[in-house]
Write an enzyme that holds these catalytic residues in place. Structure first.
Site, PDB file in Angstrom:
ATOM      1  CG  HIS A   1      -1.988  -1.033   1.207  1.00  0.00           C
ATOM      2  ND1 HIS A   1      -3.315  -0.725   1.155  1.00  0.00           N
ATOM      3  CD2 HIS A   1      -1.919  -2.395   1.199  1.00  0.00           C
ATOM      4  CE1 HIS A   1      -4.035  -1.842   1.140  1.00  0.00           C
ATOM      5  NE2 HIS A   1      -3.198  -2.865   1.162  1.00  0.00           N
TER       6      HIS A   1
ATOM      7  N   GLY B   1       5.179   5.022  -2.703  1.00  0.00           N
ATOM      8  CA  GLY B   1       6.541   5.141  -3.207  1.00  0.00           C
ATOM      9  C   GLY B   1       7.033   3.827  -3.792  1.00  0.00           C
TER      10      GLY B   1
ATOM     11  CG  ASP C   1       9.843  -6.849   5.018  1.00  0.00           C
ATOM     12  OD1 ASP C   1       8.938  -6.016   5.167  1.00  0.00           O
ATOM     13  OD2 ASP C   1      10.592  -7.200   5.945  1.00  0.00           O
TER      14      ASP C   1
ATOM     15  CE1 TYR D   1      14.586   5.468   9.004  1.00  0.00           C
ATOM     16  CE2 TYR D   1      13.382   3.895   7.636  1.00  0.00           C
ATOM     17  CZ  TYR D   1      13.650   4.449   8.883  1.00  0.00           C
ATOM     18  OH  TYR D   1      12.987   3.999   9.989  1.00  0.00           O
ATOM     19  CG  ASP D   2      15.068   6.807  -0.699  1.00  0.00           C
ATOM     20  OD1 ASP D   2      15.543   5.768  -0.202  1.00  0.00           O
ATOM     21  OD2 ASP D   2      14.295   6.795  -1.684  1.00  0.00           O
TER      22      ASP D   2
ATOM     23  CG  HIS E   1      17.412  -1.425  -1.311  1.00  0.00           C
ATOM     24  ND1 HIS E   1      17.402  -0.101  -1.696  1.00  0.00           N
ATOM     25  CD2 HIS E   1      16.290  -1.577  -0.548  1.00  0.00           C
ATOM     26  CE1 HIS E   1      16.343   0.506  -1.196  1.00  0.00           C
ATOM     27  NE2 HIS E   1      15.656  -0.362  -0.506  1.00  0.00           N
ATOM     28  NE  ARG E   2      11.558  -1.699  -3.278  1.00  0.00           N
ATOM     29  CZ  ARG E   2      11.829  -0.692  -2.447  1.00  0.00           C
ATOM     30  NH1 ARG E   2      12.221   0.475  -2.915  1.00  0.00           N
ATOM     31  NH2 ARG E   2      11.692  -0.855  -1.154  1.00  0.00           N
TER      32      ARG E   2
END
Length: 210
Positions: free
Chosen positions: A16, A19, A76, A164-165, A190-191
């Site tokens: 949900h 971002g 996650d 936290y970017d 990371h994504r």
């Protein structure tokens, strides 16, 4: 059994978080995969009771796949700070409270680093971790992990990205993720690293090709 996604396939994204959804759509769009969010499907956010990134990703993916009847992809992810023993880690979103206030979460990270005297870049090492889980409606699951190393800065810089970017500077760069153009961030995050493994194992065909 390995699940493969072809152009035109439907995929439910078990999030949900707007971002994250934007990033997933940006990453999956070139492959012709039809993305629908858990929110659009009316699937509520489950309570994340897992003790690892893998457990929480699987929980979200399996619930969403079962509820939607199509394969579901869950992520996650979180910020792991060396000086804080890996915290906030799987609790990264919880540190932002309800409703989500990531500025407050970033303040908490900074307060705890200051309390430990972690003021130099080498004492402020951190990494973002992402675990993707792809599940089918029968509950079978596959996992893909990515990380990106860097250090934390204060005060926050930039209004792009999310979470936290604005305090994270990846190794080899002088901009935070919050300052980077999204396309630049997608190439190294990371994504993106987890997605590269997902792409190699799951997506059929090349981006932009029919």
């Amino acid at each position: 059994m390995t699940l493969r996604l072809r152009r035109g396939s439907s995929l439910a994204v078990a999030s949900h978080n707007q971002g994250k959804l934007r990033e997933f759509r940006d990453l999956l769009g070139p492959y012709g995969v039809k993305v629908v969010s858990a929110g659009e499907l009316g699937v509520p956010e489950p309570v994340e009771t897992g003790e690892t990134f893998e457990e929480n990703a699987q929980l979200k993916a399996v619930i969403t796949a079962f509820a939607s009847g199509v394969p579901a992809l869950a992520d996650d992810s979180g910020l792991a700070v060396e000086a804080l023993g890996g915290a906030p880690g799987i609790h990264s979103a919880r540190w932002a409270g309800e409703p989500r206030d990531f500025y407050r979460a970033m303040e908490r990270v900074e307060e705890e680093l200051q309390a430990k005297g972690a003021t130099s870049p080498e004492r402020r090492r951190a990494k973002f971790v992402c675990v993707l889980c792809l599940a089918n409606p029968m509950g079978a699951a596959q996992f893909f992990e990515g990380t990106v190393e860097g250090h934390l800065v204060w005060p926050p810089r930039g209004e792009k990205g999310f979470g936290y970017d604005p305090i994270f500077v990846p190794d080899g760069y002088d901009q935070t993720f919050g300052e980077m153009d999204p396309a630049k961030k997608h190439a190294i995050s990371h994504r993106a690293n987890a997605f590269a493994a997902f792409h190699a194992a799951v997506l059929e065909g090349d981006a932009g090709q029919d």
